[in-house]
Design a protein around this motif. Structure first.
Motif, PDB file in Angstrom:
ATOM      1  N   PHE A 237      28.565 -82.320   4.692  1.00 24.35           N
ATOM      2  CA  PHE A 237      29.318 -82.857   5.819  1.00 24.35           C
ATOM      3  C   PHE A 237      29.254 -81.903   7.008  1.00 24.35           C
ATOM      4  CE2 PHE A 237      33.412 -83.665   8.050  1.00 24.35           C
ATOM      5  CZ  PHE A 237      33.160 -84.989   8.419  1.00 24.35           C
ATOM      6  N   ALA A 238      29.342 -80.602   6.734  1.00 30.85           N
ATOM      7  CA  ALA A 238      29.226 -79.607   7.800  1.00 30.85           C
ATOM      8  C   ALA A 238      27.841 -79.674   8.442  1.00 30.85           C
ATOM      9  CB  ALA A 238      29.490 -78.207   7.243  1.00 30.85           C
ATOM     10  N   ALA A 239      26.807 -79.840   7.612  1.00 23.89           N
ATOM     11  CA  ALA A 239      25.445 -79.957   8.130  1.00 23.89           C
ATOM     12  C   ALA A 239      25.299 -81.219   8.981  1.00 23.89           C
ATOM     13  CB  ALA A 239      24.447 -79.979   6.968  1.00 23.89           C
ATOM     14  N   PHE A 240      25.970 -82.295   8.573  1.00 25.90           N
ATOM     15  CA  PHE A 240      25.944 -83.553   9.332  1.00 25.90           C
ATOM     16  C   PHE A 240      26.544 -83.355  10.726  1.00 25.90           C
ATOM     17  CE2 PHE A 240      28.676 -87.148  10.580  1.00 25.90           C
ATOM     18  CZ  PHE A 240      27.697 -88.081  10.909  1.00 25.90           C
ATOM     19  N   ILE A 241      27.645 -82.588  10.802  1.00 30.84           N
ATOM     20  CA  ILE A 241      28.284 -82.329  12.095  1.00 30.84           C
ATOM     21  C   ILE A 241      27.359 -81.512  12.994  1.00 30.84           C
ATOM     22  CG2 ILE A 241      30.220 -81.148  13.226  1.00 30.84           C
ATOM     23  CD1 ILE A 241      31.887 -81.787  10.739  1.00 30.84           C
ATOM     24  N   VAL A 242      26.704 -80.494  12.411  1.00 34.76           N
ATOM     25  CA  VAL A 242      25.768 -79.677  13.185  1.00 34.76           C
ATOM     26  C   VAL A 242      24.612 -80.528  13.679  1.00 34.76           C
ATOM     27  CG1 VAL A 242      24.161 -77.737  13.082  1.00 34.76           C
ATOM     28  CG2 VAL A 242      26.403 -77.552  11.983  1.00 34.76           C
ATOM     29  N   LEU A 243      24.070 -81.380  12.822  1.00 33.61           N
ATOM     30  CA  LEU A 243      22.959 -82.254  13.200  1.00 33.61           C
ATOM     31  C   LEU A 243      23.378 -83.209  14.315  1.00 33.61           C
ATOM     32  CD1 LEU A 243      20.062 -83.212  12.622  1.00 33.61           C
ATOM     33  CD2 LEU A 243      21.021 -84.804  10.929  1.00 33.61           C
TER      34      LEU A 243
ATOM     35  N   TYR B  39      25.560 -82.660  16.576  1.00 35.50           N
ATOM     36  CA  TYR B  39      25.614 -81.895  17.822  1.00 35.50           C
ATOM     37  C   TYR B  39      24.233 -81.794  18.466  1.00 35.50           C
ATOM     38  CZ  TYR B  39      25.805 -77.826  20.883  1.00 35.50           C
ATOM     39  OH  TYR B  39      25.683 -76.984  21.953  1.00 35.50           O
ATOM     40  N   PHE B  40      23.232 -81.437  17.680  1.00 33.77           N
ATOM     41  CA  PHE B  40      21.895 -81.257  18.232  1.00 33.77           C
ATOM     42  C   PHE B  40      21.269 -82.585  18.679  1.00 33.77           C
ATOM     43  CE2 PHE B  40      22.084 -77.224  15.822  1.00 33.77           C
ATOM     44  CZ  PHE B  40      21.684 -76.354  16.837  1.00 33.77           C
ATOM     45  N   LEU B  41      21.611 -83.676  18.030  1.00 31.56           N
ATOM     46  CA  LEU B  41      21.012 -84.963  18.359  1.00 31.56           C
ATOM     47  C   LEU B  41      21.702 -85.679  19.518  1.00 31.56           C
ATOM     48  CD1 LEU B  41      20.268 -86.438  14.795  1.00 31.56           C
ATOM     49  CD2 LEU B  41      18.653 -85.397  16.399  1.00 31.56           C
ATOM     50  N   PHE B  42      23.001 -85.504  19.636  1.00 34.22           N
ATOM     51  CA  PHE B  42      23.759 -86.335  20.576  1.00 34.22           C
ATOM     52  C   PHE B  42      24.524 -85.562  21.645  1.00 34.22           C
ATOM     53  CE2 PHE B  42      23.577 -88.712  16.548  1.00 34.22           C
ATOM     54  CZ  PHE B  42      22.885 -89.850  16.977  1.00 34.22           C
ATOM     55  N   ASN B  43      24.492 -84.235  21.618  1.00 33.99           N
ATOM     56  CA  ASN B  43      25.313 -83.477  22.569  1.00 33.99           C
ATOM     57  C   ASN B  43      24.962 -83.793  24.019  1.00 33.99           C
ATOM     58  OD1 ASN B  43      27.324 -81.290  23.047  1.00 33.99           O
ATOM     59  ND2 ASN B  43      25.568 -80.319  24.041  1.00 33.99           N
ATOM     60  N   GLU B  44      23.671 -83.976  24.285  1.00 36.22           N
ATOM     61  CA  GLU B  44      23.260 -84.284  25.654  1.00 36.22           C
ATOM     62  C   GLU B  44      23.899 -85.578  26.150  1.00 36.22           C
ATOM     63  OE1 GLU B  44      19.122 -84.973  28.217  1.00 36.22           O
ATOM     64  OE2 GLU B  44      19.072 -84.088  26.210  1.00 36.22           O
ATOM     65  N   GLN B  45      24.063 -86.536  25.251  1.00 38.41           N
ATOM     66  CA  GLN B  45      24.702 -87.796  25.607  1.00 38.41           C
ATOM     67  C   GLN B  45      26.216 -87.659  25.672  1.00 38.41           C
ATOM     68  OE1 GLN B  45      23.380 -90.675  26.535  1.00 38.41           O
ATOM     69  NE2 GLN B  45      25.356 -91.741  26.656  1.00 38.41           N
ATOM     70  N   PHE B  46      26.765 -86.902  24.761  1.00 33.90           N
ATOM     71  CA  PHE B  46      28.226 -86.781  24.678  1.00 33.90           C
ATOM     72  C   PHE B  46      28.830 -86.034  25.862  1.00 33.90           C
ATOM     73  CE2 PHE B  46      28.395 -87.149  19.737  1.00 33.90           C
ATOM     74  CZ  PHE B  46      28.091 -88.490  19.855  1.00 33.90           C
ATOM     75  N   VAL B  47      28.071 -85.097  26.461  1.00 30.73           N
ATOM     76  CA  VAL B  47      28.622 -84.298  27.558  1.00 30.73           C
ATOM     77  C   VAL B  47      28.692 -85.079  28.867  1.00 30.73           C
ATOM     78  CG1 VAL B  47      27.882 -82.109  26.557  1.00 30.73           C
ATOM     79  CG2 VAL B  47      26.353 -83.328  28.122  1.00 30.73           C
ATOM     80  N   LYS B  48      28.078 -86.261  28.927  1.00 27.08           N
ATOM     81  CA  LYS B  48      28.147 -87.072  30.135  1.00 27.08           C
ATOM     82  C   LYS B  48      29.571 -87.595  30.322  1.00 27.08           C
ATOM     83  CE  LYS B  48      23.358 -88.725  29.838  1.00 27.08           C
ATOM     84  NZ  LYS B  48      22.485 -89.931  29.694  1.00 27.08           N
ATOM     85  N   PRO B  49      30.153 -87.442  31.515  1.00 29.37           N
ATOM     86  CA  PRO B  49      31.521 -87.928  31.735  1.00 29.37           C
ATOM     87  C   PRO B  49      31.572 -89.447  31.630  1.00 29.37           C
ATOM     88  CG  PRO B  49      30.512 -87.256  33.809  1.00 29.37           C
ATOM     89  CD  PRO B  49      29.578 -86.833  32.723  1.00 29.37           C
TER      90      PRO B  49
END
Length: 214
Positions: free
Chosen positions: A187-193, A195-205
């Motif tokens: 589950f921890a690995a899933f959270i890290v993954l 982050y790397f896959l979707f962070n660029e999208q998530f940081v958009k306001p």
């Protein structure tokens, strides 16, 4: 006077004074929220809420230890919140010791943050320790301060939350094994993954869906 100034309640079936763990956890939750919000404000440069929170915390602890837990404002609120729940009695002695630790930490904060009006790694560390102690008490029912009681007193600790003082073996429902550990790590690995896959999208306001602020 003896009925007013005392620590713990004498309950039939218990050989030592006890307290209700349910109301203690409720009070810890309220204090945790108070400290968390005030510390968050302090990280943004506003130390005023923290100073008030220190006064509230220290005063509440002094009432518990020096007068009677029955008259602690947060414990009164906690008692009212859990009034329909069956009490879970725990030994008063170890709780008193834990709250004395709280008084020591709060007094240090009073001197450094309120009287001297300063901040430093010392005040930051104490704040984090208080948050951890309150969080463990409120969420897990684990009194970290009580863990230090046997280091200073030889008498056996009695009536711990969840009967951890006396439990000899775990029930099947309490046991964990390597497969459970693998699930947690996965589950921890899933959270890290994620982050790397979707962070660029998530940081958009986000945009105003209904255009209410237009």
């Amino acid at each position: 006077m003896s009925k007013i100034v005392q620590f713990g309640e004498n309950v039939e079936g218990y050989t030592i004074p006890v307290l209700n763990e349910r109301e203690i956890r409720a009070a810890a939750g309220m204090l945790f929220m108070l400290m968390f919000i005030s510390i968050q404000q302090a990280t943004q440069g506003n130390f005023t809420p923290l100073k008030y929170a220190i006064i509230v915390f220290l005063t509440d602890m002094l009432i518990r230890v020096l007068i009677n837990p029955k008259y602690s404002p947060t414990l009164i609120l906690g008692r009212w919140i859990v009034r329909n729940q069956t009490p879970e009695y725990v030994g008063a002695r170890q709780k008193k010791f834990a709250w004395k630790i709280g008084i020591a930490l709060a007094t240090t904060m009073l001197v450094l943050a309120v009287i001297v009006n300063s901040y430093s790694p010392i005040t930051g560390l104490i704040c984090m320790v208080c948050l951890v102690f309150l969080f463990f008490e409120a969420v897990f029912g684990i009194c970290l301060g009580c863990k230090f009681y046997p280091l200073f007193f030889k008498d056996k600790v009695q009536y711990c939350p969840g009967e951890v003082c006396d439990i000899k073996s775990r029930h099947d429902i309490q046991k964990t094994n390597w497969s459970h550990l693998f699930i947690v790590v996965g589950f921890a690995a899933f959270i890290v993954l994620t982050y790397f896959l979707f962070n660029e999208q998530f940081v958009k306001p986000p945009f105003d869906l209904f255009g209410l602020n237009a």
